[in-house]
Write a protein that holds these residues in place. Structure first.
Motif, PDB file in Angstrom:
ATOM      1  N   THR A  90      16.072  12.894  25.175  1.00 28.04           N
ATOM      2  CA  THR A  90      17.529  12.780  25.158  1.00 28.04           C
ATOM      3  C   THR A  90      18.010  11.489  25.808  1.00 28.04           C
ATOM      4  OG1 THR A  90      17.814  15.174  25.126  1.00 28.04           O
ATOM      5  CG2 THR A  90      19.698  13.878  25.830  1.00 28.04           C
ATOM      6  N   ALA A  91      17.424  11.121  26.932  1.00 24.76           N
ATOM      7  CA  ALA A  91      17.831   9.886  27.605  1.00 24.76           C
ATOM      8  C   ALA A  91      17.521   8.668  26.742  1.00 24.76           C
ATOM      9  CB  ALA A  91      17.134   9.771  28.955  1.00 24.76           C
ATOM     10  N   LEU A  92      16.400   8.706  26.029  1.00 20.25           N
ATOM     11  CA  LEU A  92      16.059   7.621  25.114  1.00 20.25           C
ATOM     12  C   LEU A  92      17.066   7.558  23.971  1.00 20.25           C
ATOM     13  CD1 LEU A  92      14.153   5.411  24.076  1.00 20.25           C
ATOM     14  CD2 LEU A  92      12.749   7.202  23.040  1.00 20.25           C
ATOM     15  N   ALA A  93      17.428   8.720  23.433  1.00 20.92           N
ATOM     16  CA  ALA A  93      18.411   8.776  22.353  1.00 20.92           C
ATOM     17  C   ALA A  93      19.761   8.222  22.811  1.00 20.92           C
ATOM     18  CB  ALA A  93      18.565  10.213  21.861  1.00 20.92           C
ATOM     19  N   GLU A  94      20.157   8.567  24.018  1.00 21.26           N
ATOM     20  CA  GLU A  94      21.434   8.080  24.549  1.00 21.26           C
ATOM     21  C   GLU A  94      21.425   6.561  24.680  1.00 21.26           C
ATOM     22  OE1 GLU A  94      24.525   9.057  28.206  1.00 21.26           O
ATOM     23  OE2 GLU A  94      22.449   9.763  28.321  1.00 21.26           O
ATOM     24  N   PHE A  95      20.292   6.009  25.113  1.00 18.63           N
ATOM     25  CA  PHE A  95      20.138   4.563  25.220  1.00 18.63           C
ATOM     26  C   PHE A  95      20.366   3.889  23.865  1.00 18.63           C
ATOM     27  CE2 PHE A  95      17.107   1.027  24.545  1.00 18.63           C
ATOM     28  CZ  PHE A  95      17.551   0.118  25.502  1.00 18.63           C
ATOM     29  N   VAL A  96      19.786   4.472  22.818  1.00 17.43           N
ATOM     30  CA  VAL A  96      19.900   3.903  21.466  1.00 17.43           C
ATOM     31  C   VAL A  96      21.334   4.014  20.944  1.00 17.43           C
ATOM     32  CG1 VAL A  96      19.159   4.184  19.062  1.00 17.43           C
ATOM     33  CG2 VAL A  96      17.478   4.304  20.921  1.00 17.43           C
ATOM     34  N   LYS A  98      24.159   4.325  22.579  1.00 14.87           N
ATOM     35  CA  LYS A  98      25.090   3.464  23.324  1.00 14.87           C
ATOM     36  C   LYS A  98      25.059   2.028  22.830  1.00 14.87           C
ATOM     37  CE  LYS A  98      25.668   5.894  27.711  1.00 14.87           C
ATOM     38  NZ  LYS A  98      25.371   5.905  29.171  1.00 14.87           N
ATOM     39  N   LYS A  99      23.951   1.648  22.198  1.00  9.31           N
ATOM     40  CA  LYS A  99      23.830   0.307  21.631  1.00  9.31           C
ATOM     41  C   LYS A  99      24.223   0.268  20.160  1.00  9.31           C
ATOM     42  CE  LYS A  99      20.341  -1.511  24.808  1.00  9.31           C
ATOM     43  NZ  LYS A  99      21.136  -2.676  25.242  1.00  9.31           N
ATOM     44  N   GLY A 100      24.872   1.353  19.700  1.00 10.24           N
ATOM     45  CA  GLY A 100      25.313   1.406  18.311  1.00 10.24           C
ATOM     46  C   GLY A 100      24.213   1.732  17.326  1.00 10.24           C
ATOM     47  N   GLY A 101      23.125   2.297  17.826  1.00 14.87           N
ATOM     48  CA  GLY A 101      21.986   2.589  16.974  1.00 14.87           C
ATOM     49  C   GLY A 101      22.017   3.973  16.353  1.00 14.87           C
ATOM     50  N   ALA A 102      20.932   4.301  15.668  1.00 14.27           N
ATOM     51  CA  ALA A 102      20.790   5.590  14.991  1.00 14.27           C
ATOM     52  C   ALA A 102      19.518   6.270  15.467  1.00 14.27           C
ATOM     53  CB  ALA A 102      20.750   5.405  13.478  1.00 14.27           C
ATOM     54  N   ASN A 154      20.123  -4.590  11.299  1.00  7.99           N
ATOM     55  CA  ASN A 154      19.870  -5.016  12.680  1.00  7.99           C
ATOM     56  C   ASN A 154      20.364  -4.017  13.722  1.00  7.99           C
ATOM     57  OD1 ASN A 154      18.553  -7.509  12.078  1.00  7.99           O
ATOM     58  ND2 ASN A 154      20.560  -8.401  11.604  1.00  7.99           N
ATOM     59  N   ARG A 155      20.433  -2.755  13.330  1.00  6.46           N
ATOM     60  CA  ARG A 155      20.776  -1.707  14.282  1.00  6.46           C
ATOM     61  C   ARG A 155      19.501  -1.204  14.961  1.00  6.46           C
ATOM     62  NH1 ARG A 155      24.106   2.900  11.425  1.00  6.46           N
ATOM     63  NH2 ARG A 155      24.370   3.537  13.611  1.00  6.46           N
ATOM     64  N   LEU A 156      19.643  -0.773  16.201  1.00 11.05           N
ATOM     65  CA  LEU A 156      18.520  -0.178  16.900  1.00 11.05           C
ATOM     66  C   LEU A 156      18.282   1.219  16.328  1.00 11.05           C
ATOM     67  CD1 LEU A 156      16.540  -0.718  19.240  1.00 11.05           C
ATOM     68  CD2 LEU A 156      18.193   0.363  20.778  1.00 11.05           C
ATOM     69  N   VAL A 157      17.023   1.538  16.068  1.00  8.53           N
ATOM     70  CA  VAL A 157      16.666   2.832  15.463  1.00  8.53           C
ATOM     71  C   VAL A 157      15.591   3.507  16.312  1.00  8.53           C
ATOM     72  CG1 VAL A 157      15.539   3.955  13.494  1.00  8.53           C
ATOM     73  CG2 VAL A 157      17.271   2.186  13.102  1.00  8.53           C
ATOM     74  N   ASP A 176       6.268  -4.271  11.216  1.00  8.69           N
ATOM     75  CA  ASP A 176       6.873  -3.829  12.462  1.00  8.69           C
ATOM     76  C   ASP A 176       8.278  -4.421  12.587  1.00  8.69           C
ATOM     77  OD1 ASP A 176       7.056  -2.544  14.920  1.00  8.69           O
ATOM     78  OD2 ASP A 176       6.366  -4.321  16.006  1.00  8.69           O
ATOM     79  N   TYR A 177       9.190  -3.614  13.061  1.00  8.99           N
ATOM     80  CA  TYR A 177      10.554  -4.072  13.337  1.00  8.99           C
ATOM     81  C   TYR A 177      10.767  -4.028  14.846  1.00  8.99           C
ATOM     82  CZ  TYR A 177      12.057  -3.682   8.418  1.00  8.99           C
ATOM     83  OH  TYR A 177      12.217  -3.845   7.063  1.00  8.99           O
ATOM     84  N   GLU A 178      11.258  -5.099  15.409  1.00  9.99           N
ATOM     85  CA  GLU A 178      11.517  -5.130  16.847  1.00  9.99           C
ATOM     86  C   GLU A 178      12.579  -4.126  17.248  1.00  9.99           C
ATOM     87  OE1 GLU A 178      10.171  -6.633  19.572  1.00  9.99           O
ATOM     88  OE2 GLU A 178       8.568  -7.034  18.140  1.00  9.99           O
ATOM     89  N   ASN A 179      13.485  -3.797  16.313  1.00 15.34           N
ATOM     90  CA  ASN A 179      14.567  -2.862  16.618  1.00 15.34           C
ATOM     91  C   ASN A 179      14.226  -1.407  16.268  1.00 15.34           C
ATOM     92  OD1 ASN A 179      14.648  -3.979  13.967  1.00 15.34           O
ATOM     93  ND2 ASN A 179      16.733  -3.271  13.651  1.00 15.34           N
ATOM     94  N   LEU A 180      12.934  -1.135  16.064  1.00 12.31           N
ATOM     95  CA  LEU A 180      12.486   0.232  15.794  1.00 12.31           C
ATOM     96  C   LEU A 180      11.727   0.785  16.996  1.00 12.31           C
ATOM     97  CD1 LEU A 180      11.933   2.704  13.924  1.00 12.31           C
ATOM     98  CD2 LEU A 180       9.868   1.491  13.158  1.00 12.31           C
ATOM     99  N   ILE A 181      12.141   1.970  17.464  1.00 14.32           N
ATOM    100  CA  ILE A 181      11.439   2.690  18.526  1.00 14.32           C
ATOM    101  C   ILE A 181      10.918   3.991  17.925  1.00 14.32           C
ATOM    102  CG2 ILE A 181      11.617   3.748  20.803  1.00 14.32           C
ATOM    103  CD1 ILE A 181      14.186   2.041  21.198  1.00 14.32           C
ATOM    104  N   THR A 182       9.643   4.257  18.093  1.00 15.47           N
ATOM    105  CA  THR A 182       9.071   5.480  17.522  1.00 15.47           C
ATOM    106  C   THR A 182       8.531   6.390  18.619  1.00 15.47           C
ATOM    107  OG1 THR A 182       6.985   4.287  17.146  1.00 15.47           O
ATOM    108  CG2 THR A 182       8.501   4.489  15.281  1.00 15.47           C
ATOM    109  N   VAL A 183       8.728   7.686  18.413  1.00 13.57           N
ATOM    110  CA  VAL A 183       8.273   8.702  19.362  1.00 13.57           C
ATOM    111  C   VAL A 183       7.550   9.780  18.584  1.00 13.57           C
ATOM    112  CG1 VAL A 183       8.943  10.361  21.143  1.00 13.57           C
ATOM    113  CG2 VAL A 183      10.322   8.294  20.787  1.00 13.57           C
ATOM    114  N   ASP A 184       6.296  10.028  18.912  1.00 12.78           N
ATOM    115  CA  ASP A 184       5.610  11.156  18.271  1.00 12.78           C
ATOM    116  C   ASP A 184       5.339  12.251  19.293  1.00 12.78           C
ATOM    117  OD1 ASP A 184       3.435  10.067  19.614  1.00 12.78           O
ATOM    118  OD2 ASP A 184       2.078  10.156  17.923  1.00 12.78           O
ATOM    119  N   VAL A 185       5.370  13.472  18.788  1.00  7.84           N
ATOM    120  CA  VAL A 185       5.180  14.658  19.610  1.00  7.84           C
ATOM    121  C   VAL A 185       3.790  15.223  19.331  1.00  7.84           C
ATOM    122  CG1 VAL A 185       6.070  16.948  20.172  1.00  7.84           C
ATOM    123  CG2 VAL A 185       7.650  15.139  19.469  1.00  7.84           C
ATOM    124  N   VAL A 186       3.005  15.403  20.358  1.00  4.31           N
ATOM    125  CA  VAL A 186       1.668  15.955  20.173  1.00  4.31           C
ATOM    126  C   VAL A 186       1.776  17.332  19.519  1.00  4.31           C
ATOM    127  CG1 VAL A 186      -0.369  16.866  21.361  1.00  4.31           C
ATOM    128  CG2 VAL A 186       0.646  14.694  22.085  1.00  4.31           C
TER     129      VAL A 186
END
Length: 401
Positions: A90-96, A98-102, A154-157, A176-186
């Motif tokens: 959730t904190a990671l999502a809020e960070f994204v 707040k920067k106008g990301g998705a 150029n939106r943060l994702v 790779d996109y610099e504006n892409l953040i990926t999270v995988d769940v074990v």
């Protein structure tokens, strides 16, 4: 053109359908409810794009970096209580946002709760849908294409999912996109959407429109007691349903291996995670960080990339955290018991033809042994000795392997 001759060769990520320039590929459910690609040969131009993006046929190999693994607890206790474990996402999502990301994550499709899909969120009000594990394979729909559109703007994702879904996204994107953040769940494996629908059907038959929502791995009896909960609508006059891992039908089917996807048995991403962050539970937090042991949930998080570390440095004030000592920085998984293939085939055949409640009772009966386990766990929970007994039991079980 992509062809799936063996079910273990397809994880259902939908990258092949998303990349097709002619939309010649449709993802169709098999008799177990899992999605597989079907090619319209008249529309197909044999460009080969679908095969190239398959993360099973051509696995991604990400450069390994030094393990940075942390114990994480979100400082916002309301968020942590609603999350499966420590509330890292959730904190990671809020960070994204707040920067106008998705942000892309897994949620129930609608109020019926009988289908799990991936959705896009652009404000914090929608993030709550992504909280909490969903023990069902989700349909990513058109979210790969939506994510690419946002990235090109150029939106943060931030995109979260199972390891194979993240691999499918990366193969689809092609770079790779610099504006892409990926999270995988074990994940230990993904369960059948068809069986989940039948499980929900049984509850609807019993309670009708009185059901409000389902919650996997609920913390109503504490984080250490994994619980399936079905919450009823306010004023319905019906008591909420709560059962633990030993007695709930869905959790028993899931951990038996009866309803999981075939490709999960040979998943190339069990160890080779290709995300920026990998997150999973930490039930044994007392052994590592006793001061975090409040039975409200802790996330273990591994940072897999330099980008991930840069992001963590920007959001870490939202957490209580502690790094994991070297030597125990590993991902534990509970591997399911392998069901007899003939039993599995007959189970699905019967579930298509008969009342689900009768089929479930026949293949996964609620026995005297299960009843003893259920009431025994509840009794030790009320006495306050459940966690200690669980720790002893796990040590005995691990030493016997």
């Amino acid at each position: 053109m992509i062809e799936v001759n063996k079910k273990q060769d397809c994880c259902g990520c939908t990258a092949c359908a998303a990349i097709c320039p002619k939309d010649a590929i449709i993802m169709k459910e098999d008799n177990e409810g899992f999605l597989y690609p079907t090619v319209d040969k008249e529309t197909c131009i044999n460009c080969g794009a679908c095969e190239k993006v398959c993360p099973i046929k051509y696995p991604i190999r990400q450069q390994k970096r030094k393990d940075d693994i942390y114990y994480i607890q979100c400082k916002n206790e309301n968020i942590r209580s609603q999350s499966t474990s420590g509330g890292m996402f959730t904190a990671l999502a809020e960070f994204v946002i707040k920067k106008g990301g998705a942000v892309f994550g897994c949620a129930f499709q609608d109020a019926s709760c009988d289908r799990v899909v991936h959705k896009m969120a652009e404000d914090m009000e929608d993030i709550h849908e992504f909280r909490g594990s969903k023990y069902v394979q989700s349909d990513v729909n058109n979210t790969y294409r939506q994510a690419r559109k946002c990235l090109k703007e150029n939106r943060l994702v931030c995109y979260s999912g199972t390891p194979c879904q993240i691999a499918g996204l990366k193969k689809y994107l092609g770079r790779d996109y610099e504006n892409l953040i990926t999270v995988d769940v074990v994940c230990r494996a993904v369960p059948s959407p068809f069986v989940w629908k039948k499980y929900v059907e049984v509850f609807n038959k019993k309670y009708g429109n009185k059901i409000d929502h389902f919650k996997f791995q609920d913390k109503i009896w504490g984080y250490s007691y994994s619980t399936m909960s079905v919450y009823m609508k306010e004023g319905s006059g019906v008591k909420d349903y709560h059962r633990g891992i030993e007695s709930d039908l869905w959790l028993r089917m899931f951990f038996s291996g009866l309803i999981t996807r075939e490709s999960c048995d040979q998943c190339p991403y069990r160890e080779d995670h290709v995300s920026d962050f990998t997150i999973w539970d930490c039930f044994a937090i007392k052994e590592y960080v006793p001061e975090f042991d409040d039975d409200k949930g802790t996330t273990r998080m591994r940072i897999n990339t330099n980008k991930g570390m840069e992001i963590f440095q920007q959001i870490k004030e939202a957490y209580r955290w502690k790094s994991m000592p070297e030597g125990i920085a590993k991902i534990e998984r509970a591997y399911e018991e392998k069901k007899n293939l003939q039993v599995k085939e007959s189970f699905y055949k019967d579930l298509h033809e008969q009342e689900p409640e009768h089929v479930f009772n026949r293949y996964m009966p609620y026995t005297v042994k299960i009843a003893i386990l259920q009431y025994g766990r509840m009794f030790t929970l009320k006495l306050g000795i459940y966690k200690s007994l669980k720790k002893v039991w796990n040590k005995v079980k691990n030493s016997s392997r």
